[in-house]
Write a protein that holds these residues in place. Structure first.
Motif, mmCIF file in Angstrom:
data_model
loop_
_atom_site.group_PDB
_atom_site.id
_atom_site.type_symbol
_atom_site.label_atom_id
_atom_site.label_comp_id
_atom_site.label_asym_id
_atom_site.label_seq_id
_atom_site.Cartn_x
_atom_site.Cartn_y
_atom_site.Cartn_z
ATOM 1 N N ASP A 1 50.371 51.887 27.463
ATOM 2 C CA ASP A 1 51.521 51.190 28.056
ATOM 3 C C ASP A 1 52.242 50.378 26.984
ATOM 4 O O ASP A 1 51.671 50.098 25.930
ATOM 5 N N CYS A 2 53.495 50.033 27.277
ATOM 6 C CA CYS A 2 54.228 49.104 26.431
ATOM 7 C C CYS A 2 54.369 47.794 27.199
ATOM 8 O O CYS A 2 54.468 47.800 28.426
ATOM 9 N N HIS A 3 54.382 46.690 26.485
ATOM 10 C CA HIS A 3 54.546 45.389 27.139
ATOM 11 C C HIS A 3 55.707 44.677 26.470
ATOM 12 O O HIS A 3 55.684 44.455 25.263
ATOM 13 N N PHE B 1 44.819 39.572 39.055
ATOM 14 C CA PHE B 1 44.869 38.353 38.241
ATOM 15 C C PHE B 1 44.107 38.487 36.932
ATOM 16 O O PHE B 1 44.386 37.779 35.989
ATOM 17 N N ARG C 1 43.194 40.716 33.694
ATOM 18 C CA ARG C 1 43.462 41.893 32.877
ATOM 19 C C ARG C 1 42.842 41.616 31.515
ATOM 20 O O ARG C 1 42.910 40.484 31.032
ATOM 21 N N HIS D 1 43.999 42.211 28.795
ATOM 22 C CA HIS D 1 45.061 41.743 27.893
ATOM 23 C C HIS D 1 45.042 40.225 27.740
ATOM 24 O O HIS D 1 45.351 39.703 26.678
ATOM 25 N N PHE D 2 44.704 39.533 28.816
ATOM 26 C CA PHE D 2 44.813 38.073 28.805
ATOM 27 C C PHE D 2 43.788 37.424 27.879
ATOM 28 O O PHE D 2 43.831 36.225 27.645
ATOM 29 N N PHE E 1 48.672 38.055 22.652
ATOM 30 C CA PHE E 1 49.374 38.757 23.721
ATOM 31 C C PHE E 1 50.217 37.811 24.585
ATOM 32 O O PHE E 1 51.094 38.262 25.320
ATOM 33 N N ARG E 2 49.941 36.512 24.485
ATOM 34 C CA ARG E 2 50.743 35.570 25.270
ATOM 35 C C ARG E 2 52.223 35.673 24.949
ATOM 36 O O ARG E 2 53.070 35.303 25.759
ATOM 37 N N ARG E 3 52.516 36.142 23.749
ATOM 38 C CA ARG E 3 53.941 36.231 23.407
ATOM 39 C C ARG E 3 54.597 37.483 23.971
ATOM 40 O O ARG E 3 55.804 37.664 23.829
#
Lengths: 196, 499
Positions: free
Chosen positions: A53-55, A145, A147, A149-150, A155-157
């Motif tokens: 995926d792209c974020h 809630f 993932r 990623h968190f 990744f926060r940016r």
């Protein structure tokens, strides 16, 4: 070595010894600009990745095509919601005022289409809107809630000013060493591995 | 005094006294070959995010506290006078025998109308791909929600016996009788109810990515949990954006006919009756134009001070304000046209009592209210013909207040003049509001501004994710313009060479 890898410890130079494919659940690659991400996404798609995926902090135009995302089913869900609302609205008014407890007021017919249109129209919109919102949540698997990623600080940016590609650990082509080299070649300025 | 200012300095942020970081830039100049920058001040994704999030993350300014406490104390009026009304009944209001619809209906129609600009900005301008909506849509949608809350309060309390308010819903009463669906008052319940629900969904959905930004920047656990729960675990995934954008587009497409229907249905409350001055076919479009007109005025009333207070002059630029002023001028003239058409139809229709109703409006016992309405709604916005005036923030703020007043009086004129003097002159009376009427009207403003102050403080004031998209477009069009210029230069020199 593996102790360092716990949590969201970043792996700048990834080798087979520092991270194991068995434990990794996710790879994240950070890009500076949307244009870089777009090119990288095209390459990812062409290489045949499936679970990736792209974020992005905003919807980037053209990224859907670059990633090869197929159109969503959502409009059909909304159409069903709308039809239900309209028919349900007419039936409700007819049943309540003409069948269950008919009462005469100002000599008006118990049920007539014109007088029932405003309420039926509003219910069409209401149920379509519920279908649109609920359908969006359902198709996107939200709310969810937690993932992996968190666990990455970087990744926060992704919700502010950076662009990411994530590869799920279950992807058939998931290979930390090869993928991180590939992502770096595509212009990623950092690659991270999130472990279990 | 000097000491006091010195002590206040840490709380008194520069935003309060004209922010040096966001100077006013005139981006209203028209140029045929390039688009103006909608976001000025050299902002990028990082600075926009910081700027908007700091409103929520930093300590509130003294300006915010002042505004909030003032609004909150005015809200207190509702706390006093609504229980009073429920206890004593509608006799505490000034309504009398011919004029059974007093301030409650005037306020209801006024507040529903205010909401319309928010939906116009968020849905209709979205469908028309008007990029300038992105800086103002969040605040305008918030305004819609709060205005509809204020509006919804009035039918609830004006039924007199508030504990029977559930009779408005499709539920059987104690005699198993259902509500009467052949009445426009019930259509209104469905229209306003749907409007509130859809606006809330639209507003919340648009906010999910920005709530995720606040979650990711949160430093303390209360914020982490609150914004984490509200943002539903959003990761900015493009597979999710894809469905999200489609859903947003569909909601916009649904909200567009909805917003046109809501004030149409509100106007049916009047138009479907047989009261002279109400029974006209022009009402639905006339009400919708008036609603958008008043709503834009309220958006300006809120945003002109807010952009100053929060240092957002480079995000909500003069261009945005100028565009809104143009819409105010246009809709103001539509409303003026409707006023004149009402008179024409009353004369042309040849119904004596209609003719009387309109002459009575302009020259009867409520002439003062009628001419307040005309001067505020038709005359005041004409100043926007001059560019200097529509780009002057003081002028536009004052005009926006005039329009708010004028549109309140429009509903007063429609509701009260027709009822006070209808068919039988023996039943005529003059309506004068009582204390409770005025206080509940003011209290509704308190409720509105309190909710708006809380929104500024706790939710993202600007749709950051959409503004980032505008920034990207802006950068692309600048690149394209540069490329065009250089290729033009190339071809010019090339052709010279050939010659």
């Amino acid at each position: 070595m593996n102790a360092e890898m716990n949590g969201s410890v970043e792996v700048h130079t990834i080798t087979a010894e520092t991270a194991t494919d068995a434990k990794a659940v996710l790879m994240l690659a950070e890009f500076e600009t949307a244009d870089q991400l777009m090119d990288a996404a095209t390459s990812m798609r062409d290489k045949g990745f499936k679970l990736w995926d792209c974020h992005t902090p905003y919807p980037v135009h053209g990224l859907d095509t670059a990633m090869g995302i197929r159109p969503t089913l959502l409009p059909w869900i909304v159409l069903c919601g709308g039809i239900t609302g309209f028919c349900g609205g007419l039936l409700m008014q007819g049943w309540m005022n003409a069948v269950d407890y008919p009462f005469l007021i100002s000599g008006k017919p118990f049920f007539s289409i014109p007088a029932s249109i405003p309420v039926a129209f509003e219910l069409t919109i209401l149920l379509s809107a519920f279908a649109s919102f609920g359908g969006m949540l359902a198709l996107n698997g939200l709310p969810r809630f937690y993932r992996p990623h968190f666990r990455s600080d970087r990744f926060r940016r992704a919700t502010a000013d950076r662009f990411f590609i994530s590869i799920d650990g279950r992807d058939r082509q998931f290979d930390i060493g090869a993928n991180s080299r590939f992502l770096r070649d595509l212009g990623a300025n950092a690659v991270e591995v999130i472990e279990e | 005094m000097k000491r006091l200012l010195e002590a206040l300095k840490p709380i008194l942020r520069p935003e309060l006294t004209g922010n040096a970081e966001s100077p006013e830039v005139d981006n209203t100049a028209y140029s045929p070959d390039s688009r103006v920058d909608l976001i000025t001040g050299g902002n990028d994704n990082t600075t926009i995010t910081d700027k908007v999030c700091s409103i929520v993350e930093d300590k509130p300014t003294i300006g915010w506290w002042g505004f909030f406490l003032l609004a909150f104390s005015v809200l207190g009026l509702l706390g006093i006078f609504v229980p009073f009304l429920i206890f004593w009944g509608v006799g505490t209001w000034g309504v009398n025998n011919p004029v059974g619809w007093g301030y409650a209906i005037v306020n209801f129609v006024f507040w529903v109308g205010i909401g319309h600009a928010g939906t116009l900005i968020s849905a209709i301008l979205f469908l028309f791909r008007q990029k300038w909506r992105t800086s103002i849509n969040r605040a305008a949608e918030a305004m819609t929600i709060f205005a509809v809350i204020c509006a919804g309060m009035f039918p609830g309390i004006h039924v007199g016996r508030a504990w029977f308010a559930y009779w408005m819903f499709p539920l059987p009463n104690q005699m198993e009788l259902w509500p009467n669906f052949r009445s426009p008052l019930l259509w209104d319940v469905f229209a306003v109810g749907t409007y509130f629900t859809v606006s809330l969904l639209f507003w919340y959905m648009g906010m999910i990515p920005d709530l995720a930004t606040l979650r990711d920047r949160a430093k303390n656990s209360v914020r982490k949990i609150a914004y984490g729960a509200l943002s539903l675990g959003w990761t900015g995934s493009n597979r999710q954006w894809h469905v999200y954008e489609r859903s947003y587009l569909l909601l916009a497409a649904l909200a567009t006919p909805l917003v046109l229907s809501v004030h149409s249905v509100v106007s049916f409350d009047f138009a479907v009756s047989q009261v002279p001055g109400w029974h006209t076919t022009i009402f639905p479009p006339y009400f919708v134009a008036g609603a958008i007109f008043s709503g834009f005025a309220m958006v300006l009333t809120l945003l002109v001070p807010a952009r100053q207070l929060f240092g957002l002059k480079d995000v909500i630029t003069l261009k945005h304000l100028e565009n809104m002023n143009k819409i105010i001028m246009l809709t103001g003239m539509l409303v003026g046209y409707a006023y004149s058409q009402e008179f024409f139809m009353a004369w042309y229709g040849g119904v004596k009592v209609e003719k009387f109703a309109f002459i009575n409006r302009a020259f009867g016992q409520y002439a003062w209210a009628y001419w307040i309405m005309v001067s505020c709604n038709v005359l005041a916005p004409q100043i926007f013909w001059f560019k200097k005036m529509r780009t002057n923030i003081w002028v536009m703020f004052v005009v926006s207040i005039f329009v708010n007043i004028g549109m309140w009086f429009e509903r007063f004129v429609i509701t009260v003049t027709s009822l006070a003097n209808d068919y039988t002159s023996s039943a005529w009376d003059y309506y004068t509001p009582k204390l409770a009427d005025v206080m509940i009207m003011l209290g509704a403003f308190g409720l509105f501004f309190t909710l708006f102050a809380l929104f500024c403080r706790f939710l993202p004031f600007i749709a950051m994710s959409e503004v980032r998209g505008v920034l990207a477009d802006q950068a692309h069009s600048r690149e394209a313009a540069l490329a065009r210029h250089s290729s033009e230069a190339d071809s010019a020199s090339g052709s010279q060479g050939e010659n």
